[in-house]
Scaffold this active site. Sequence first.
Site, PDB file in Angstrom:
ATOM      1  N   VAL A  60       0.682  -1.215  -0.710  1.00 46.82           N
ATOM      2  CA  VAL A  60       0.343   0.484   0.322  1.00 46.82           C
ATOM      3  C   VAL A  60       1.452   0.958  -0.448  1.00 46.82           C
ATOM      4  O   VAL A  60       0.165   2.747  -0.266  1.00 46.82           O
ATOM      5  CB  VAL A  60      -1.191  -0.028   1.711  1.00 46.82           C
ATOM      6  CG1 VAL A  60      -2.065  -1.486   1.214  1.00 46.82           C
ATOM      7  CG2 VAL A  60      -0.394  -0.147   2.517  1.00 46.82           C
ATOM      8  N   TYR A  61       2.438   0.933   0.410  1.00 44.85           N
ATOM      9  CA  TYR A  61       3.026   2.454  -0.104  1.00 44.85           C
ATOM     10  C   TYR A  61       2.933   2.756  -1.159  1.00 44.85           C
ATOM     11  O   TYR A  61       3.489   2.167  -2.111  1.00 44.85           O
ATOM     12  CB  TYR A  61       4.226   1.858   1.081  1.00 44.85           C
ATOM     13  CG  TYR A  61       4.483   1.734   2.642  1.00 44.85           C
ATOM     14  CD1 TYR A  61       3.100   2.014   3.431  1.00 44.85           C
ATOM     15  CD2 TYR A  61       5.317   1.378   2.804  1.00 44.85           C
ATOM     16  CE1 TYR A  61       3.370   1.704   4.566  1.00 44.85           C
ATOM     17  CE2 TYR A  61       5.606   0.797   4.207  1.00 44.85           C
ATOM     18  CZ  TYR A  61       4.517   0.284   4.876  1.00 44.85           C
ATOM     19  OH  TYR A  61       5.085   1.169   6.319  1.00 44.85           O
TER      20      TYR A  61
END
Length: 324
Positions: A60-61
């Site tokens: 998700v980064y």
Amino acid sequence: MHYTNLGNTGLKVSRICLGCMSYGVPERGPHPWSLDEEKSRPFIKRSLELGINFFDTANVYSDGTSEEIVGRALRDFAKRDDYVLATKVHGRMRPGPNGRGLSRKAVMTEIDHSLSRLGTDYVDLYQIHRWDNETPIEETLEALHDVVKAGKARYLGASSMYSWQFAKALYLADLNGWTRFVSMQNHYNLIYREEEREMMPLCVDQGIGVIPWSPLARGRLARPWNEKTNRIETDEFGKSLYNEPSDPKIVERAQQLATKCGVPMAQISLAWMLSKPFVTSPIVGATKMSHLDDAVAALEIKLSPDEIKSLEEPYLPHPVLGFS
């Protein structure tokens, strides 16, 4: 650099882990302070030069761009067998009912996408980013076990959850002969120590490696309390974490000791964490080269019992935070 085993495994990791949340396309995520690829690469290269062999990112980064940037840099600067690469699964990666979570579908889909972005055949440590209340943990554990047996991950780790949840997961893995978690990435630092109540003793008892996130409280333990940065002012999640009356007092103690010792505050705060025998490798973010220098220098600072007592003395119980 110092190295240690990750929990009761034979895997050797550096006592400092480079957290890669800050590396990614700023427009592709909620972190406007993220560094783009050109600015990120020198930090990964310098980390390797300092002997850091442990790198942590997540799908998700910055909408997957962190994995892409980190993967390309590591391929260019190091041999695959020489570093330990960790990523995570759980958060939303696409619209729709199956675009997030820890279902078998999500786990099997996301490991392949992560490997593609990272440009590697396997990750060394595959972690569940949070607990998924909508998926039976048995389903998640069996899917993760199959990921390991397929050669796509070497070890499994967990992150921020209640101790009873982690104990349940370890028990069920043992009961069913599935691969068990070997590490816990939890929220822990000098101004948030609630994990000392149950999670840390559980990890010691079960031989689990502890790799805390936010060891500098998202930068608050690296500077005077009232000193603002772009991240402090724009980090909405961080604003929800550190609001207790004791927090500024502890930061002041760290500042006083740093002045006395003639070193930056970050070194004192990290030295405190590294003094804890249950801590394996704090996950340190770096957007300035001095952040890396401070992290490595902290390994050589040995705080006295009186200094540790002074740092810890103002602490007051906090609400449990960081599990969502």
